[in-house]
Design an enzyme around this catalytic site. Sequence first.
Site, PDB file in Angstrom:
ATOM      1  N   SER A   1      45.752  78.128  39.089  1.00 32.08           N
ATOM      2  CA  SER A   1      45.765  76.717  39.467  1.00 32.08           C
ATOM      3  C   SER A   1      44.413  76.278  40.011  1.00 32.08           C
ATOM      4  O   SER A   1      43.833  76.930  40.875  1.00 32.08           O
ATOM      5  CB  SER A   1      46.841  76.461  40.528  1.00 32.08           C
ATOM      6  OG  SER A   1      48.120  76.678  40.012  1.00 32.08           O
TER       7      SER A   1
ATOM      8  N   HIS B   1      47.628  71.241  45.442  1.00 30.14           N
ATOM      9  CA  HIS B   1      48.619  72.181  45.953  1.00 30.14           C
ATOM     10  C   HIS B   1      48.006  73.524  46.330  1.00 30.14           C
ATOM     11  O   HIS B   1      48.636  74.313  47.032  1.00 30.14           O
ATOM     12  CB  HIS B   1      49.765  72.360  44.951  1.00 30.14           C
ATOM     13  CG  HIS B   1      49.439  73.199  43.756  1.00 30.14           C
ATOM     14  ND1 HIS B   1      49.093  72.673  42.528  1.00 30.14           N
ATOM     15  CD2 HIS B   1      49.419  74.539  43.586  1.00 30.14           C
ATOM     16  CE1 HIS B   1      48.890  73.646  41.668  1.00 30.14           C
ATOM     17  NE2 HIS B   1      49.070  74.792  42.281  1.00 30.14           N
TER      18      HIS B   1
ATOM     19  N   VAL C   1      57.501  47.365  37.828  1.00 26.14           N
ATOM     20  CA  VAL C   1      58.613  47.308  36.886  1.00 26.14           C
ATOM     21  C   VAL C   1      59.350  48.638  36.890  1.00 26.14           C
ATOM     22  O   VAL C   1      58.753  49.692  37.133  1.00 26.14           O
ATOM     23  CB  VAL C   1      58.133  47.003  35.449  1.00 26.14           C
ATOM     24  CG1 VAL C   1      57.615  45.583  35.336  1.00 26.14           C
ATOM     25  CG2 VAL C   1      57.060  47.994  34.998  1.00 26.14           C
TER      26      VAL C   1
ATOM     27  N   ASP D   1      47.355  65.782  41.910  1.00 21.62           N
ATOM     28  CA  ASP D   1      47.173  67.220  42.160  1.00 21.62           C
ATOM     29  C   ASP D   1      45.706  67.619  42.029  1.00 21.62           C
ATOM     30  O   ASP D   1      45.384  68.690  41.513  1.00 21.62           O
ATOM     31  CB  ASP D   1      48.048  68.057  41.228  1.00 21.62           C
ATOM     32  CG  ASP D   1      48.222  69.487  41.740  1.00 21.62           C
ATOM     33  OD1 ASP D   1      48.069  69.702  42.957  1.00 21.62           O
ATOM     34  OD2 ASP D   1      48.502  70.385  40.925  1.00 21.62           O
TER      35      ASP D   1
END
Length: 481
Positions: A225, A119, A282, A149
């Site tokens: 980040s 990001h 599933v 990410d």
Amino acid sequence: MHFSQDQRLSFRQLVSTLSPLGLWLCLVMALTAGKVSAQAMLPDFAELVAANSPTIVNITTRQQVPARSGADRGDLEELLRQLQPEEELDLPDLPTRPRGGVGSGFIMSEDGFIITNHHVVANADRITVTLNDRREFFAEVIGSDELSDVALLKIDADNLHAVQFGNSDALRVGEWVLAIGSPFGLEFSAAAGIVSAKSRSVPSRGSTNYVSFIQTDVAINQGNSGGPLFNLEGQVVGINSQILSSTGGSNGISFAIPSNMALNVIEQLKESGSVSRGLLGVLIKDVNYGLAQAYGLDAPLGAFVDEVQPDSPAQRAGIENNDIVIAFNDIPINESSQLPYYVGQVRPGTEATITLLREGQQLDLPVVVGALPGSELAQGASPPSQPRGNTLALTVAPVMPEQAEGVAELSEGGVMIDELRQGPARQAGLSSGDIIVMLNHRSVTSLADFEAVVAELPETGYVPVRVIRNGRGSTLAIELQ
């Protein structure tokens, strides 16, 4: 501590012989000894920060986005279709504006590979990496994976320092960790805390989770980040990814991508620029107290299979509705969010073992893991964004008399930057509208001066440029490479 009667009498006799001053000194010494002992138990992060700061990078991005207006392009198209229903639309290009972003990253190898968050660099037109020694480089995106990410960048630089990786699976709750990054653009800032929890899923990422996050109380904020999370040995055990906050600032709940998982993604990005993930097929949910009681479990655990998808790896393996998955490849599954994470780490086509409970019986079923649709669509490699050679990647125009009025440094002239493309001048911080009055120690008063100086610029190295911006002068350094 237990004392005998004789020892108690001796202690009383000792106290009775001390003066008030002596008693006070004994008390001070005892308190000081306790404080020193407590301090000795706390970690000293100074050496860790000093050793690893050269591995940290600051990342800035630039992206052209539509300029804000009263109506968007969709509204304009609809209006023109109503006015000209029979004609083919020929819409003008809408104006754009630059939008910047900041983040962190770290050097994973001395040949210039850098890890950050997806990001941080997603949709960026230009990515600039600033090293701890203030060198700046344009970065190439080798690959970027949205589900994890994680993004892998590459710069062309020498004399780089790389991190050492640790085993994120060995982290324990309560263990000290340290983050280094650029919160709010404040470059190379360190913050310490402890591991608060492991195997976390983040509510904002939805029910399907392909990252089993490390939760910490490290003060992570915007700009952190993509930065590394270190253990006390100075090894990277995580990539700081996001926070859980109602204000956008640190609330003491931050999440890091485990290094073991990130390295699996990075290996695939280096190989092919994309990531493949395993799939069972599933639909699952947590086993709550009621289901645990209904199916005879001692405690709620595992992933309850609500539905097996037709023609899926799970169906071919014999997994059925209402099965409870309690392990994958001998890794215990306590919560349903753990199952997609561990399955996603397995390459498609690999055989794995599912351990489940069915009607009170424990079964081990072999399953050939399938491929998650679209997981290979990570952003592939992009070419380096900077032009090569000695061009400054800009065009200039003459300075108008009204622009020079009242500015002493423009009394002899200059040239105004008319158009600024991606390149060394833009990287150095020059902007359209700046007026160049000096370049590489030579005066620039006209277009002819400018062209003559540019023709003699060296192929590599740094050259100074003096510009006038909003009536004030500033000197910047342009790197030619």
